[in-house]
Design a protein around this motif. Structure first.
Motif, short mmCIF file in Angstrom:
data_model
loop_
_atom_site.label_atom_id
_atom_site.label_comp_id
_atom_site.label_asym_id
_atom_site.label_seq_id
_atom_site.Cartn_x
_atom_site.Cartn_y
_atom_site.Cartn_z
N UNK A 98 11.38 9.03 1.51
CA UNK A 98 12.04 8.26 2.53
C UNK A 98 10.71 8.13 3.79
N UNK A 99 10.59 6.90 4.74
CA UNK A 99 10.11 7.09 5.85
C UNK A 99 8.45 6.88 6.08
N UNK A 100 8.10 6.34 7.00
CA UNK A 100 6.87 6.04 7.21
C UNK A 100 6.41 6.73 8.61
N UNK A 101 5.12 7.20 8.86
CA UNK A 101 4.88 7.79 10.20
C UNK A 101 4.56 6.51 11.16
N UNK A 102 5.36 6.17 12.18
CA UNK A 102 5.24 5.17 12.89
C UNK A 102 3.78 4.98 13.73
N UNK B 200 2.23 11.87 6.71
CA UNK B 200 1.23 10.76 7.53
C UNK B 200 1.26 9.48 6.72
N UNK B 201 2.25 9.06 6.10
CA UNK B 201 2.10 7.72 5.22
C UNK B 201 2.12 6.49 6.23
N UNK B 202 0.97 5.67 6.04
CA UNK B 202 1.16 4.53 6.92
C UNK B 202 2.03 3.38 6.61
N UNK B 203 2.68 3.46 5.85
CA UNK B 203 3.65 2.19 5.49
C UNK B 203 2.98 1.26 4.29
N UNK B 204 3.79 0.38 3.81
CA UNK B 204 3.22 -0.58 2.94
C UNK B 204 2.40 -1.63 3.60
#
Length: 330
Positions: free
Chosen positions: A246-250, A271-275
């Motif tokens: 779950x979740x992205x690092x905004x 530190x996932x940047x999102x899709x």
């Protein structure tokens, strides 16, 4: 002297408020001296889950840089062995994270009322945004700039004496859910502004000549989750396609150096940047608001906690910006 920017140590409250225990978890402080020791840290991060506090990604670690990270209780002995083996200088900064959280917990009965000296949950902060605007109609107004993934309204406060052609400063807090001192600072800043207007010459001049947009919590869903489930949660709470994580690092979801060094393309990473850039509803709402007000917004301050740093754009690189000297003087 009033503070524009407050960056202080990771704030904590007891896990009495939530279920997850951090008993026995340790925080290490290490000082890698050369590339070889930096590689040892990269190796460590590749074989176990490590929560980097400073810097917040292992890819940003350089020689002679102080590095702080958190590890699970059962992994701490293995970490110590590897650190000793590499000859790296280290200390155990926090021996038992749960005890540290407990020791900072205010044992006095919590009330539902808003406090400037204790941490407030999201419902209390939301109510406060309405109250502070109602109590100071000549200085403060409240609007909604969007809603979060879980449907919570993103409240924005505008502070300043009404006047023609005013420039503005935008300030936000609470990008990373666990950095509770950050939203606390935004609330304190608004309080200081309204209480000292007309008394303090600097604050009075600022509010007469400028408007301040204050977004008290960016990552509201994540903030709520730190109160209910996991005090160390950092990201948003959006679902990621094709992943259970779950979740992205905004902070790494903005359309600026998106998903480059310091960011991860793994949905399970903190530190996932999102899709895609601005894939998160929260960052999109924030970026859209600033774009819509670019003619008036002349400065943007984002308040984070931990490691005593003043970061200039763009902090995904160590290169100095072209207007570095101007930023230093400011």
């Amino acid at each position: 002297m009033w503070a524009l920017l407050l960056l202080i140590g990771a704030a904590s409250v007891s896990a009495h408020l939530q279920g997850l225990s951090f008993d026995g978890q340790k925080v290490f402080r290490v000082l890698p001296q050369n590339d070889e020791q930096v590689e040892s840290l990269n190796f460590l991060a590749s074989i176990m889950e490590i929560d980097f506090w400073r810097p917040d990604s292992v890819t940003l670690v350089k020689p002679k840089m102080q590095v702080d990270f958190r590890v699970e209780a059962e992994k701490s002995f293995q970490v110590e062995d590897l650190l000793k083996e590499s000859g790296m200088e280290y200390q155990v900064l926090i021996d038992n994270l749960q005890a540290a959280l407990d020791s900072q917990f205010d044992s006095k009965a919590r009330t539902a009322r808003h406090s400037y000296e204790k941490y407030n949950n999201w419902d209390t902060i939301a109510a406060w945004t309405a109250d502070i605007a109602a109590q100071n109609p000549d200085l403060v107004s409240r609007s909604v700039i969007g809603e979060t993934y879980e449907g919570r309204p993103m409240y924005l406060l505008k502070m300043g004496k009404s006047g023609p052609n005013k420039k503005a400063i935008f300030m936000d807090c609470g990008f990373h859910a666990r950095e509770w001192i950050s939203p606390a600072f935004c609330q304190w800043f608004v309080k200081e502004a309204v209480e000292t207007y007309g008394k303090d010459t600097v604050m009075t001049t600022l509010l007469n000549k400028l408007d301040f947009y204050v977004l008290p919590v960016v990552n509201i869903d994540g903030y709520v989750y730190t109160w209910t489930n996991d005090r160390m949660w950092r990201k948003t709470r959006s679902k990621n396609a094709g992943s259970m994580c779950i979740g992205t690092d905004p902070n790494r979801n903005m359309d600026a150096g998106w998903c480059t060094i310091g960011a991860s393309n793994s949905p399970c990473s903190s530190t996932y940047c999102g899709s895609a850039p601005e894939s998160e509803k929260e960052t999109k709402a924030l970026a859209d608001f600033i774009r819509e007000h670019l003619s008036t917004i002349k400065a943007y301050l984002t308040i984070h906690s931990y490691s005593q740093l003043l970061l200039f754009p763009y902090s995904y690189t160590y290169d100095l910006p072209p207007n570095y000297q101007e930023l230093v003087s400011l």
